[in-house]
Design an enzyme around this catalytic site. Structure first.
Site, short mmCIF file in Angstrom:
data_model
loop_
_atom_site.label_atom_id
_atom_site.label_comp_id
_atom_site.label_asym_id
_atom_site.label_seq_id
_atom_site.Cartn_x
_atom_site.Cartn_y
_atom_site.Cartn_z
CB SER A 193 -0.38 -0.48 -1.68
OG SER A 193 -1.26 0.77 -1.83
CG HIS B 161 -5.38 3.96 -2.97
ND1 HIS B 161 -4.16 3.24 -3.23
CD2 HIS B 161 -5.67 3.57 -1.66
CE1 HIS B 161 -3.76 2.67 -2.20
NE2 HIS B 161 -4.55 2.94 -1.19
CE LYS C 104 8.45 2.10 12.67
NZ LYS C 104 7.16 1.68 12.46
NE ARG D 170 -8.62 -2.28 1.68
CZ ARG D 170 -7.25 -2.17 2.11
NH1 ARG D 170 -6.51 -2.49 1.16
NH2 ARG D 170 -6.97 -1.68 3.02
P1 ADP Z 1 -2.67 2.80 4.96
O1 ADP Z 1 -1.49 2.61 4.95
O2 ADP Z 1 -3.42 3.80 5.94
O3 ADP Z 1 -3.75 1.68 5.14
P2 ADP Z 1 -3.53 2.85 2.20
O4 ADP Z 1 -2.60 3.81 1.42
O5 ADP Z 1 -3.21 1.46 1.87
O6 ADP Z 1 -3.32 3.57 3.63
O7 ADP Z 1 -4.99 3.22 2.08
C1 ADP Z 1 -5.57 4.38 2.39
C2 ADP Z 1 -7.01 4.30 2.41
O8 ADP Z 1 -7.37 3.68 1.47
C3 ADP Z 1 -7.40 3.34 3.66
O9 ADP Z 1 -8.61 4.04 4.12
C4 ADP Z 1 -7.68 2.10 3.17
O10 ADP Z 1 -8.76 1.48 3.55
C5 ADP Z 1 -8.24 2.53 1.45
N1 ADP Z 1 -7.89 1.51 0.52
C6 ADP Z 1 -6.92 1.16 0.28
N2 ADP Z 1 -7.08 -0.04 -0.80
C7 ADP Z 1 -8.42 0.03 -1.10
C8 ADP Z 1 -9.07 -0.54 -1.92
N3 ADP Z 1 -8.75 -1.31 -2.82
N4 ADP Z 1 -10.43 -0.15 -1.92
C9 ADP Z 1 -11.03 0.81 -1.14
N5 ADP Z 1 -10.31 1.44 -0.19
C10 ADP Z 1 -9.00 1.16 -0.26
#
Ligand code: ADP
Length: 169
Positions: A139, A28, A52, A101
């Protein structure tokens, strides 16, 4: 030649980076850094009701995100409820930033981007790719690893590592 901004055409672009951020990872942060370089203002927006059974409460996620984005002056952290496009309009955002990703992200992200465009054609979804070392990072994976006592050191900021450790023990 000095760079000049034409007041007639210049505009300030706000982008929203939405997600669960449960918790924020280095992937992120990689995207936030790239977004902060390109957009005038970047709002990292935690979706309230997306997950959830989150590991961290929204307030904790806000705290962690605020702490780790402190150095970027054009980055803000916020929380939203309901339709992303309503929130983006309210913030006068022109862009929704999302990360891709691997190919596996593409189908879902394409669907969402198209649906969001149907709801609000004026707002563009922009995709960015993280550095290769974060391309497998999520995450969900970080939480699994932490629960099993695995090393999360290079995957999340030190503050998040600490919070994860005290949460899962
Ligand atoms: P969601 O629950 O909507 O997937 P996340 O918090 O996991 O939300 O991710 C938010 C955004 O960040 C999404 O666009 C996801 O693709 C991106 N994202 C998550 N992890 C990474 C990563 N390791 N590298 C690049 N983008 C990421």
């Amino acid at each position: 030649m000095a760079h000049r901004v034409d007041p007639e055409t210049s505009k300030s672009v706000t982008a929203i980076y939405p997600g669960s951020f449960d918790p924020v990872t280095n992937g992120h942060l990689d995207l936030i850094e790239r977004g902060a370089m390109i957009f005038d203002r970047l709002i990292v927006a935690i979706a309230q009701n997306l997950e959830k059974d989150p590991l961290f409460a929204v307030k904790e996620r806000v705290d962690m995100l605020e702490a780790v984005t402190y150095n970027w002056k054009n980055v803000e952290v916020d929380v939203f409820d309901g339709l992303l496009m309503d929130y983006a309009r309210e913030k006068n955002a022109l862009v929704v930033l999302r990360g891709i990703r691997a190919v596996s992200d593409y189908e879902y992200e394409l669907q969402m981007a198209m649906m969001n465009r149907k709801i609000e054609p004026q707002i563009e979804t922009v995709f960015m790719m993280p550095a290769i070392q974060y391309s497998y990072l999520s995450s969900r994976l970080v939480k699994e690893l932490a629960r099993l006592g695995g090393p999360v050191k290079d995957l999340v900021p030190p503050l998040v590592e600490e919070r994860l450790r005290s949460r899962v023990k």
